[in-house]
Write a protein that holds these residues in place. Structure first.
Motif, PDB file in Angstrom:
ATOM      1  N   TYR A 494       0.864  -1.180   0.000  1.00 24.59           N
ATOM      2  CA  TYR A 494       0.000   0.000   0.000  1.00 24.59           C
ATOM      3  C   TYR A 494       0.895   1.222   0.000  1.00 24.59           C
ATOM      4  N   LYS A 495       0.630   2.145  -0.940  1.00 22.16           N
ATOM      5  CA  LYS A 495       1.421   3.361  -1.021  1.00 22.16           C
ATOM      6  C   LYS A 495       0.495   4.540  -1.237  1.00 22.16           C
ATOM      7  N   ASN A 496       0.586   5.506  -0.333  1.00 24.47           N
ATOM      8  CA  ASN A 496      -0.292   6.669  -0.398  1.00 24.47           C
ATOM      9  C   ASN A 496       0.542   7.923  -0.206  1.00 24.47           C
ATOM     10  N   GLY A 497       1.078   8.431  -1.310  1.00 23.64           N
ATOM     11  CA  GLY A 497       1.886   9.645  -1.234  1.00 23.64           C
ATOM     12  C   GLY A 497       3.158   9.426  -0.437  1.00 23.64           C
ATOM     13  N   LYS A 498       3.182   9.929   0.781  1.00 21.36           N
ATOM     14  CA  LYS A 498       4.381   9.871   1.606  1.00 21.36           C
ATOM     15  C   LYS A 498       4.628   8.514   2.236  1.00 21.36           C
ATOM     16  N   TRP A 499       3.597   7.736   2.381  1.00 21.45           N
ATOM     17  CA  TRP A 499       3.695   6.554   3.229  1.00 21.45           C
ATOM     18  C   TRP A 499       3.445   5.278   2.431  1.00 21.45           C
ATOM     19  N   GLY A 500       4.204   4.215   2.770  1.00 21.36           N
ATOM     20  CA  GLY A 500       3.997   2.930   2.127  1.00 21.36           C
ATOM     21  C   GLY A 500       4.282   1.802   3.094  1.00 21.36           C
ATOM     22  N   VAL A 501       3.610   0.662   2.893  1.00 21.67           N
ATOM     23  CA  VAL A 501       3.820  -0.511   3.731  1.00 21.67           C
ATOM     24  C   VAL A 501       3.730  -1.749   2.861  1.00 21.67           C
ATOM     25  N   LYS A 502       4.563  -2.762   3.174  1.00 17.35           N
ATOM     26  CA  LYS A 502       4.617  -3.977   2.370  1.00 17.35           C
ATOM     27  C   LYS A 502       4.778  -5.194   3.280  1.00 17.35           C
ATOM     28  N   PRO A 503       3.679  -5.826   3.724  1.00 20.82           N
ATOM     29  CA  PRO A 503       3.775  -7.060   4.505  1.00 20.82           C
ATOM     30  C   PRO A 503       3.821  -8.275   3.577  1.00 20.82           C
ATOM     31  N   GLY A 504       4.362  -9.387   4.087  1.00 22.81           N
ATOM     32  CA  GLY A 504       4.421 -10.598   3.275  1.00 22.81           C
ATOM     33  C   GLY A 504       4.635 -11.835   4.116  1.00 22.81           C
ATOM     34  N   LEU A 505       4.364 -12.988   3.513  1.00 21.38           N
ATOM     35  CA  LEU A 505       4.537 -14.278   4.181  1.00 21.38           C
ATOM     36  C   LEU A 505       5.015 -15.289   3.154  1.00 21.38           C
ATOM     37  N   ARG A 506       6.041 -16.076   3.536  1.00 24.98           N
ATOM     38  CA  ARG A 506       6.594 -17.101   2.664  1.00 24.98           C
ATOM     39  C   ARG A 506       6.593 -18.446   3.393  1.00 24.98           C
ATOM     40  N   TYR A 507       6.213 -19.488   2.691  1.00 25.51           N
ATOM     41  CA  TYR A 507       6.252 -20.857   3.223  1.00 25.51           C
ATOM     42  C   TYR A 507       7.278 -21.648   2.427  1.00 25.51           C
ATOM     43  N   GLU A 508       8.161 -22.384   3.136  1.00 29.27           N
ATOM     44  CA  GLU A 508       9.145 -23.228   2.462  1.00 29.27           C
ATOM     45  C   GLU A 508       9.178 -24.616   3.102  1.00 29.27           C
ATOM     46  N   TYR A 509       9.212 -25.619   2.228  1.00 25.11           N
ATOM     47  CA  TYR A 509       9.339 -27.017   2.660  1.00 25.11           C
ATOM     48  C   TYR A 509      10.655 -27.562   2.114  1.00 25.11           C
ATOM     49  N   THR A 510      11.485 -28.114   2.997  1.00 24.75           N
ATOM     50  CA  THR A 510      12.837 -28.530   2.639  1.00 24.75           C
ATOM     51  C   THR A 510      13.021 -30.022   2.877  1.00 24.75           C
ATOM     52  N   GLN A 511      13.605 -30.709   1.904  1.00 23.58           N
ATOM     53  CA  GLN A 511      14.026 -32.106   2.028  1.00 23.58           C
ATOM     54  C   GLN A 511      15.529 -32.176   1.783  1.00 23.58           C
ATOM     55  N   VAL A 512      16.268 -32.780   2.718  1.00 22.60           N
ATOM     56  CA  VAL A 512      17.725 -32.913   2.594  1.00 22.60           C
ATOM     57  C   VAL A 512      18.117 -34.363   2.838  1.00 22.60           C
ATOM     58  N   ASP A 513      18.937 -34.920   1.938  1.00 17.03           N
ATOM     59  CA  ASP A 513      19.462 -36.276   2.094  1.00 17.03           C
ATOM     60  C   ASP A 513      20.962 -36.240   1.848  1.00 17.03           C
ATOM     61  N   THR A 514      21.747 -36.776   2.785  1.00 17.65           N
ATOM     62  CA  THR A 514      23.181 -36.952   2.590  1.00 17.65           C
ATOM     63  C   THR A 514      23.520 -38.433   2.722  1.00 17.65           C
TER      64      THR A 514
END
Length: 792
Positions: A494-514
């Motif tokens: 959201y950006k309104n002239g002088k002011w702006g805000v940017k929220p966010g959310l990220r989901y990550e699923y990780t598989q590791v094999d050694t």
């Protein structure tokens, strides 16, 4: 969510609310987009000025972004707007409608000034530093000390970034950095040596993202560094060529070509060269149980020939659809000799034995990268777009080494060993990003990414026994590493002239094999994580802006963190990996203020990082053999300040100053040892630029890194100086330059480790580098020292 995180986010939300309320002031907002009249391509870095009607003096101003957009405001009641760009006819706008305190100037067309273009070469002097909502941008080409050097040396001149002599990259004192090229992981960032095949001539800008939004991968606990490679898009055939020569051996040739037609944009970067990196080493290992001491002095070299080529094309299906196909091939041919002298002393400091260890190593490293990208723009809004891409990366190493130990005095140390390394890595990335503006104020971004990483390292050690080489089964194994990461994100803005805000959310699923093939040992992990972020900005006045942000990050152990099998180059100082390592997690907070005062711009920031499962290098000693192995040890809390400024007292002199200070608290234990301690570290960089007669530019960069503590060691302070000189010739199409890095040969890495049962000292130094360069631009191209930035 712990109390500290919750308190910060609550405070941040209150701050954004305050900014939103304050933004209702009655300033007039002026916005629009600047494009070239003929090609309709955006003009980045065009100057937009608000001028007082009575005095004819500029009230405030700004430059356009990468897409030609600008957005600024003023409290003046009588003004007009001037838009200018070197090589184009300036435009004055005196009539416009103001509705709801907003003047939307729409698309502003600038026509090329043919007379001016015939007389001079366009050399855009863009701002060296730019501050955006969630990142800082540093334009590279105007820094003379970057002449002929690699991407590593360029990074060492970027504020907040430090690079030690081994090529380890730190951001605000932390090495948990993800390095990208053109916004994506690359084969050329997998290790510090590979960055040597990218020269400064190829780099347009470097973006430093200390608090990435949820749009970016969560990898990198201290942030992201994005290296943007030049790709011109001007009509016709354009290009440039550069030649560099240096001491020690540092010679390279680079060519950049671009051909733009109505439907196609063809681009290529080619480079080849050779360089030598000599390094002097001193190691002292003292066993406190039997009071014996081992002295090791030596020199090692990394002599390499490198070749790199990038080919790509943009195909414009129509005004709304474009397909980009690009590929990169790099090849390094390495010769890595070393020569070490060892002396063993007893409790009375009497020499017991002395021997040498000589190494001959040859390696070849072919690397590929290829990408197919589709971009769709929508008619309803210029920022409404869809981006789909598929990328493949492949890196191989075929290395063979021979080590010969020869006795000089005392006990028989004669021995011979051979090692063989067959390494292969393949990574595939599939990504989709969608941006939708709902209005001039509201927009969303969403997307997904899937990364598959498949690595195999076949390592063998052979000992010469009775005239025959036999495999040392204790040091030989094949290590396989597979990691898959799925990420999904959404952000709103959201950006309104002088002011702006940017929220966010990220989901990550990780598989590791050694998997260790020879000993049939495997280790599998899988985990899911949510990574929130929020950024906000507020423009207090034309001279003052505020930014604040929070993000949650992860550092996943790499192959070399996990692989327990090591290189025996120095068999008394051994590094090995730990397959049981867990990932680090970091909460990162920062508040930044930006001030414009006359000829001076100031940036002041506060930041805090809290990291759990911290990965530390732990040293142990057995019979004067120092073994370094990574372990997860406790937590780290860091609070710091950052200060950047550019000051131009007169038109021929300017200063860029960067200062960082942080204080940290470490808490943790390993086996029976408690590692709780506090410490601090700080550094500064001062870049002075001086314009001399006869179109000559001179610059000097002073660097200082303070002493600091690590888990077990004390690292010494260093100060060093880089110089640069540039002379434009051939009516500005050619540039002659010289750079000197580490003028006084004072840049080194020195550390002392004192433990209950051993002490260790290390000192590593590379010395002075001098480089001479020549660049020439043809067609509408500029000499390769040009900083890039505009696209037309």
């Amino acid at each position: 969510m712990n109390h500290r995180k919750g308190y910060f986010i609550l405070s941040l939300l209150c701050l954004t609310l305050f900014m939103g309320l304050k933004s209702s002031a009655q300033n007039i907002q002026i916005k629009g987009q600047v494009v070239e009249e003929n090609s309709k391509q955006p003009l980045a870095f065009a100057t937009v000025a608000i001028v007082d009607q009575a005095t004819k003096k500029a009230i405030t101003g700004s430059i356009t972004d990468d897409e030609g957009h600008f957005d600024l405001d003023t409290s003046a009641s009588s003004f007009y707007v001037e838009v200018s760009y070197m090589g184009f006819i300036s435009k004055t706008i005196k009539t416009f409608d103001i509705q709801n305190n907003t003047a939307d100037l729409g698309v502003i067309l600038l026509a090329e000034d043919a007379e001016q273009l015939n007389e001079v070469v366009v050399q855009a002097e863009v701002s060296r530093n730019e501050f955006k909502l969630d990142k800082r941008v540093f334009n590279i080409g105007k820094d003379i000390s970057n002449t002929g050097v690699s991407a590593l040396e360029v990074l060492s001149n970027v504020p907040s970034v430090s690079v030690n002599i081994e090529g380890a990259i730190s951001l605000r004192g932390s090495q948990g950095v993800q390095v990208l090229i053109n916004g994506k992981p690359s084969i050329l960032t997998e290790d510090s040596g590979s960055l040597g095949s990218i020269t400064a001539d190829m780099i347009e800008k470097i973006e430093v993202i200390t608090n990435p939004s949820a749009k970016y991968e969560a990898e990198g606990t201290s942030g992201i560094i994005n290296i943007v490679i030049k790709k011109e898009e001007r009509k016709g055939v354009n290009g440039s060529v550069s030649l560099n020569a240096g001491v020690p051996d540092n010679n390279s040739v680079g060519v950049s070509l671009n051909k733009r037609s109505e439907k196609f944009n063809l681009f290529t970067q080619m480079g080849l060269g050779r360089r030598s990196r000599p390094q002097d080493n001193i190691y002292i290992n003292e066993d406190l149980d039997d009071n014996t001491t081992l002295y090791n002095t030596g020199e090692e070299y990394r002599n390499e020939k490198f070749y790199t080529i990038t080919l790509g094309t943009d195909y414009y299906i129509n005004d709304l659809n474009v397909i980009t196909l690009s590929g990169n091939y790099a090849f390094e041919d390495e010769d890595q000799p070393s020569n070490n002298n060892f002396q063993q002393f007893d409790i009375n400091e009497v020499l017991e034995s002395e021997w040498t260890r000589q190494e001959t190593t040859e390696a070849s490293n072919p690397k590929w990268q290829y990408e197919l990208q589709y971009k769709r723009d929508f008619k309803d809004h210029e920022d409404h777009d869809l981006l789909i891409s598929a990328t493949g990366r492949s890196f191989s190493k075929d290395q063979n080494s021979t080590f010969n130990d020869e006795t000089i005095f005392g006990a028989d140390r004669d021995a011979s060993q051979k090692t063989r390394t067959d390494f292969g890595e393949n990574t595939y990335t599939f990504k989709i990003d969608y941006t939708k503006p709902f209005s001039e104020k509201w927009s969303i971004e969403t997307g997904a990414q899937y990364v598959m990483n498949d690595v195999s390292n076949d390592y063998e050690v052979q000992d010469l026994i009775n005239g025959n080489y036999e495999t040392n089964v204790g040091l030989t194994n094949t290590f396989e590493f597979d990691q898959n990461v799925l990420g999904v994100y959404a952000t709103g803005a959201y950006k309104n002239g002088k002011w702006g805000v940017k929220p966010g959310l990220r989901y990550e699923y990780t598989q590791v094999d050694t998997y260790l093939v020879d000993t049939d040992e495997d280790n599998s992990q899988d985990y899911s994580n949510l990574f929130p972020s929020i950024h906000t900005s507020y423009k207090v006045s034309d001279a003052i802006s505020l930014q604040a942000g929070y993000s949650n990050r992860i550092y996943r152990p790499r192959l070399w963190d996990l692989n327990p099998f090591f290189n025996i180059r120095n068999n008394f100082n051994i590094r090995q990996g730990n397959p049981d390592l867990q990932p680090e997690f970091t909460d990162s907070y920062e508040i930044t203020s930006i001030f414009e005062v006359g000829n001076t711009s100031l940036n002041f920031g506060l930041f805090h990082r809290y990291t759990t499962e911290v990965i530390e290098r732990v040293q142990t000693s057995v019979d004067n053999v120092i073994i370094t192995r990574p372990e997860n040890i406790g937590t780290n809390s860091t609070v710091g300040i950052e200060f950047n400024t550019k000051y131009t007292p007169v038109h021929w002199l300017s200063f860029n100053v960067d200062f960082n200070y942080n204080r940290f608290v470490r808490e943790g234990s390993y086996e029976s040892t408690v590692f709780d301690f506090k410490g601090d570290q700080w550094n500064y960089k001062i870049l002075a630029k001086l314009k001399l007669p006869a179109d000559i530019d001179f610059e000097a960069t002073s660097n200082y890194n303070s002493a600091y503590r690590t888990l077990q060691s004390d690292v010494s302070a260093i100060a060093f100086l880089d110089l640069g000189l540039r002379k434009k010739i051939l009516k500005g199409k050619g540039v002659l330059s010289m750079s000197v890095r580490d003028l006084f040969e004072s840049r080194y890495n020195e550390a002392v480790t004192i433990q209950d049962d051993f002490e260790a000292y290390s000192h590593r130094q590379q010395g002075r580098f001098v480089t001479f360069g020549f660049s020439y631009g043809f067609g509408k191209g500029d000499a390769m020292e040009y900083s890039g930035g505009r696209r037309r």
